[in-house]
Design a protein around this motif. Sequence first.
Motif, mmCIF file in Angstrom:
data_model
loop_
_atom_site.group_PDB
_atom_site.id
_atom_site.type_symbol
_atom_site.label_atom_id
_atom_site.label_comp_id
_atom_site.label_asym_id
_atom_site.label_seq_id
_atom_site.Cartn_x
_atom_site.Cartn_y
_atom_site.Cartn_z
ATOM 1 N N LYS A 101 0.829 -1.209 0.000
ATOM 2 C CA LYS A 101 0.000 0.000 0.000
ATOM 3 C C LYS A 101 0.861 1.255 0.000
ATOM 4 O O LYS A 101 0.520 2.262 -0.647
ATOM 5 N N LEU A 102 1.972 1.203 0.719
ATOM 6 C CA LEU A 102 2.880 2.344 0.718
ATOM 7 C C LEU A 102 3.430 2.585 -0.689
ATOM 8 O O LEU A 102 3.511 3.732 -1.154
ATOM 9 N N GLN A 103 3.806 1.504 -1.377
ATOM 10 C CA GLN A 103 4.338 1.621 -2.732
ATOM 11 C C GLN A 103 3.252 2.111 -3.693
ATOM 12 O O GLN A 103 3.507 2.966 -4.552
ATOM 13 N N TRP A 104 2.052 1.570 -3.574
ATOM 14 C CA TRP A 104 0.951 1.955 -4.449
ATOM 15 C C TRP A 104 0.582 3.425 -4.235
ATOM 16 O O TRP A 104 0.367 4.164 -5.206
ATOM 17 N N ASN A 105 0.534 3.863 -3.004
ATOM 18 C CA ASN A 105 0.152 5.250 -2.710
ATOM 19 C C ASN A 105 1.206 6.258 -3.176
ATOM 20 O O ASN A 105 0.899 7.450 -3.313
ATOM 21 N N ALA A 106 2.435 5.774 -3.411
ATOM 22 C CA ALA A 106 3.509 6.659 -3.877
ATOM 23 C C ALA A 106 3.535 6.786 -5.406
ATOM 24 O O ALA A 106 4.390 7.488 -5.951
ATOM 25 N N ARG A 107 2.606 6.144 -6.101
ATOM 26 C CA ARG A 107 2.575 6.192 -7.568
ATOM 27 C C ARG A 107 2.150 7.586 -8.040
ATOM 28 O O ARG A 107 1.718 8.431 -7.236
ATOM 29 N N ASP A 108 2.225 7.783 -9.322
ATOM 30 C CA ASP A 108 1.687 9.003 -9.921
ATOM 31 C C ASP A 108 0.183 9.054 -9.633
ATOM 32 O O ASP A 108 -0.555 8.112 -9.975
ATOM 33 N N PRO A 109 -0.301 10.114 -8.994
ATOM 34 C CA PRO A 109 -1.729 10.173 -8.631
ATOM 35 C C PRO A 109 -2.664 10.126 -9.825
ATOM 36 O O PRO A 109 -3.877 9.889 -9.653
ATOM 37 N N GLY A 110 -2.141 10.340 -11.023
ATOM 38 C CA GLY A 110 -2.989 10.266 -12.206
ATOM 39 C C GLY A 110 -3.257 8.844 -12.672
ATOM 40 O O GLY A 110 -4.054 8.627 -13.601
ATOM 41 N N ILE A 111 -2.616 7.873 -12.049
ATOM 42 C CA ILE A 111 -2.787 6.463 -12.427
ATOM 43 C C ILE A 111 -3.885 5.835 -11.581
ATOM 44 O O ILE A 111 -3.762 5.744 -10.352
ATOM 45 N N ASP A 112 -4.955 5.421 -12.207
ATOM 46 C CA ASP A 112 -6.046 4.734 -11.509
ATOM 47 C C ASP A 112 -5.843 3.224 -11.584
ATOM 48 O O ASP A 112 -5.193 2.706 -12.508
ATOM 49 N N GLY A 113 -6.407 2.536 -10.601
ATOM 50 C CA GLY A 113 -6.343 1.085 -10.604
ATOM 51 C C GLY A 113 -7.260 0.479 -11.648
ATOM 52 O O GLY A 113 -8.071 1.171 -12.276
#
Length: 368
Positions: free
Chosen positions: A243-255
């Motif tokens: 979750k820490l890694q996922w939350n650090a992604r580019d905020p423009g990237i949706d799942g």
Amino acid sequence: EDSIYETNIDFDDLKVLHDDSDIVDRNEVIKDAEELAESQMILKSIHKKFCKVNFSRKRQTYFHADENIVATSSINSQRKSVIVQNKTSKCVRNDAKLDLPPESSEEKYSDIKLDIDCSVMKTLYSKHLVKEEGFYLHKIRDTFEKSRSEISLGQEIVSGFIKFCQVREEFPPQFFQVANRQMRERYLNFVCSLDLIESIPAKTVYKLLKENLCKAEMLTYVFLFNASSWVEENNFVQGQNDKLQWNARDPGIDGVSFNKMMDYMPLPEETKLEMFKELISCCRPLFRDMNVLILMLVITVFDQDDDNHIKTINANLFSILTKYLQEKTVNDVSFDMQNIAKCVETLPRLLAIFSHMRKHQDETVAVR
């Protein structure tokens, strides 16, 4: 000597595995390095669990003088029994003699009759069992959440998922192989953290996990297929570090939801269709309930027809699930239980599809 093993097996590791004859059957056939690694992972968890149990085994009758609580717990029982005594009572040993009133007083008590309403007692007992089983379910849920948080999918898988969300290209075959391995380790850690396995011989636990853990792992995809959003899916599969890694992604990237991910699996189209048919048969709001999923997982692992003790555990788990549904479901309980039974029947077929994916990967590697 008669068994045929693939050349990628480390025979020294295989010998170490088979030398643990108290747990592992020396005639067990290990097909490949992946299965050998899984057997070692299971064996390690079992040793860790049973060494811990043997070190701290003080599960005998004890007395807490400050609160006058007598609690009894047996390593061979699934339910802990707690007896709370009145503050003015005395703790009496089993071998102590009771101070009976003098003979002259016996007649005074001889005519006393207890007027007990059995229906009321039965209701009270039933409510006590429901409350106790509810507490046990809560404990199982806490154990599951702890295991889910501790064991992550890993940086490679999360990075691969983030990249997929950007480009929507077919997944590499090893993506699901690695992800499934991590989910198996998570479920293994969860099952081996449950108190109920303390009453089961280590050899039986090993056999149960070898035969049933992979099937239980397929419940992951049942939950993902039924989840209401990709956010709910991510929350389920991702551990704390993920979750820490996922939350650090580019905020423009949706799942991306699992239903859409299925289109990009490295499988022939007819196999994707087969997977979809199996999952659509398990498409029920019931399978979005985390408590239902967790109990199904444990029921799937503790399933062995030729062991009466395991059959009893399985029946007790089904009882807890049934009583939970009686409180929560808007449907007829028997209808929900039938759907659960059908879902459990699909798990081996889903597992076969993922095995096909792995075989396809091995063939692709061999051609290269």
